[in-house]
Design an enzyme around this catalytic site. Structure first.
Site, PDB file in Angstrom:
ATOM      1  CG  ASP A  33      -1.761  -1.274   1.285  1.00 21.99           C
ATOM      2  OD1 ASP A  33      -2.268  -1.698   0.238  1.00 21.99           O
ATOM      3  OD2 ASP A  33      -1.844  -1.866   2.375  1.00 21.99           O
ATOM      4  CG  HIS A  75      -1.603  -3.365  -7.634  1.00 22.44           C
ATOM      5  ND1 HIS A  75      -0.580  -3.637  -8.503  1.00 22.44           N
ATOM      6  CD2 HIS A  75      -1.232  -3.845  -6.440  1.00 22.44           C
ATOM      7  CE1 HIS A  75       0.363  -4.276  -7.840  1.00 22.44           C
ATOM      8  NE2 HIS A  75      -0.019  -4.419  -6.598  1.00 22.44           N
TER       9      HIS A  75
HETATM   10  P1  IMP Z   1      -1.838 -12.980   3.014  1.00 21.52           P
HETATM   11  O1  IMP Z   1      -0.897 -12.458   1.990  1.00 21.52           O
HETATM   12  O2  IMP Z   1      -3.277 -12.872   2.635  1.00 21.52           O
HETATM   13  O3  IMP Z   1      -1.465 -14.365   3.492  1.00 21.52           O
HETATM   14  O4  IMP Z   1      -1.681 -12.048   4.326  1.00 21.52           O
HETATM   15  C1  IMP Z   1      -0.471 -11.986   5.084  1.00 21.52           C
HETATM   16  C2  IMP Z   1      -0.238 -10.564   5.600  1.00 21.52           C
HETATM   17  O5  IMP Z   1       0.078  -9.731   4.502  1.00 21.52           O
HETATM   18  C3  IMP Z   1      -1.446  -9.921   6.275  1.00 21.52           C
HETATM   19  O6  IMP Z   1      -0.962  -9.069   7.299  1.00 21.52           O
HETATM   20  C4  IMP Z   1      -2.085  -9.111   5.160  1.00 21.52           C
HETATM   21  O7  IMP Z   1      -2.856  -8.038   5.635  1.00 21.52           O
HETATM   22  C5  IMP Z   1      -0.841  -8.626   4.443  1.00 21.52           C
HETATM   23  N1  IMP Z   1      -1.070  -8.317   3.007  1.00 21.52           N
HETATM   24  C6  IMP Z   1      -1.184  -9.189   1.994  1.00 21.52           C
HETATM   25  N2  IMP Z   1      -1.349  -8.541   0.825  1.00 21.52           N
HETATM   26  C7  IMP Z   1      -1.314  -7.222   1.109  1.00 21.52           C
HETATM   27  C8  IMP Z   1      -1.382  -6.038   0.315  1.00 21.52           C
HETATM   28  O8  IMP Z   1      -1.492  -6.065  -0.913  1.00 21.52           O
HETATM   29  N3  IMP Z   1      -1.300  -4.852   0.970  1.00 21.52           N
HETATM   30  C9  IMP Z   1      -1.143  -4.778   2.323  1.00 21.52           C
HETATM   31  N4  IMP Z   1      -1.050  -5.865   3.110  1.00 21.52           N
HETATM   32  C10 IMP Z   1      -1.128  -7.076   2.506  1.00 21.52           C
HETATM   33 MG    MG Z   2      -2.433  -2.600  -2.033  1.00 21.82          MG
END
Ligand code: IMP
Ligand code: MG
Length: 332
Positions: A14, A44
């Site tokens: 982000d 995105h």
């Molecule tokens: P997962 O990727 O869904 O397994 O989540 C693992 C960690 O990464 C969590 O804390 C999510 O909130 C974070 N996370 C995964 N993708 C994003 C993203 O695109 N932006 C921000 N945090 C993310």
């Molecule tokens: Mg994002």
């Protein structure tokens, strides 16, 4: 010779990578755009021709008619992929012969989604990413080439970049950020993929092909997930509101904190960053506070009087990379 530029999130995702990708693609020169890690956990946000789009799977290259590939470092939710194609097509974005999936990309299955659906320890996005990468590494996964419905989209990365287009100029679009990287992030509060430059290389791009590494940071940090990240102070609530810090994928609040310069320095070094972009300066201006942490653990603060002092200090701190300060993406 193959040339590759890589866009990397320097913090916890982000940071505004979508905006930077969009800007670089608009200014041309790229023959391909490749997503190299993650899946539909990423959101995105892209403002294109005054319209807001949130894509999860599809690389931003499609907005500019650049050949776009979901690389083998990613995991794919087939249902969400087709939904995204439908939404973009409805908005008049021509995808014909523009969107491809590497045939060795792993696919998220029902049982991955089920396994992830009750996860609370990490605070995942519950999109099946972790379990899918788990299956991949335990050699029980299924790849895009195993699904006839994906046949028209499949691409062989070796054939594409080493036989058909050996002079390709590729923009590699990263998801998440270094602090969420499986190896270099704050384990276990991480995602399951490689968010680093090395992660881009895993998609079939050797180190010598890497030209520029564009690190994208935000002027303050945000994090979505289960660990406690936001200190107890009104200023961070103000940052959250001013910066509209709500997740693009899950709508969860993003916890806010000041940026840590040593952590940012680590991200720059681990990735060989050549250009650093610091986004959302307008939000710090809006809340009228200019602070950064001087340590990894985020205890000791440096506080500046104004934007000029803040920028000068950061430029000097990172004097071996080109630093660009930028604002939030234009709103519609
Ligand atoms: P997962 O990727 O869904 O397994 O989540 C693992 C960690 O990464 C969590 O804390 C999510 O909130 C974070 N996370 C995964 N993708 C994003 C993203 O695109 N932006 C921000 N945090 C993310
Ligand atoms: Mg994002």
């Amino acid at each position: 010779m193959l040339k590759v530029d890589v866009i990397i999130g320097m913090q916890h995702g982000d940071e505004g990578k979508g905006k930077v990708t969009h800007h670089l693609l608009r200014n041309g020169g790229y023959t391909h755009c490749v997503r190299y890690n993650g899946g539909c956990n990423a959101g995105h946000t892209i403002y294109h021709n005054g319209e807001k789009f949130v894509t999860h799977h599809i690389p931003a290259g499609v907005f500019f008619g650049v050949k776009s590939i979901i690389g083998p470092g990613c995991v794919l939710d087939i249902h969400k992929f087709f939904n995204e194609i439908k939404t973009l097509r409805k908005a008049g974005i021509d995808l014909s012969d523009k969107i491809f999936i590497a045939k060795n990309t792993h696919v998220i299955l029902e049982h991955h989604l089920r396994e992830d659906s009750t996860e609370t320890k990490i605070g995942t996005t519950r999109t099946g990413n972790g379990p899918c990468y788990g299956s991949k590494y335990s050699r029980e996964g299924s790849r895009a080439e195993d699904f006839p419905v994906l046949e028209p989209y499949l691409i062989d990365m070796y054939q594409e970049f080493y036989m058909e287009h050996p002079n390709a100029i590729v923009l590699c679009e990263g998801a998440q950020g270094v602090e969420l990287d499986i190896d270099w992030g704050d384990y276990p509060y991480v995602t399951s993929s490689h968010c680093t430059t090395a992660g881009a290389c895993l998609n079939g791009f050797p180190p010598q092909s890497i030209r520029n590494v564009i690190g994208v940071a935000k002027a303050y940090e945000t994090y979505v997930g289960s660990k406690e990240f936001q200190p107890d102070s009104e200023i961070f609530n103000a940052l959250q509101v001013a910066g509209e810090e709500f997740g693009a994928t899950t709508g969860r609040n993003r916890q806010c904190n000041w940026m840590s310069l040593p952590n940012l320095e680590k991200a720059i070094k681990l990735n060989g960053v050549t250009n650093l972009i610091i986004n959302k300066m307008d939000i710090l201006e809006n809340v009228g506070a200019w602070s950064v942490y001087a340590d990894y653990k985020r205890h000791n603060l440096f506080t500046f009087q104004n934007k000029e002092q803040f920028c000068t200090y950061i430029r000097e701190y990172f004097n071996n990379v080109t630093v660009v300060f930028s604002d939030s993406p234009e709103r519609v």
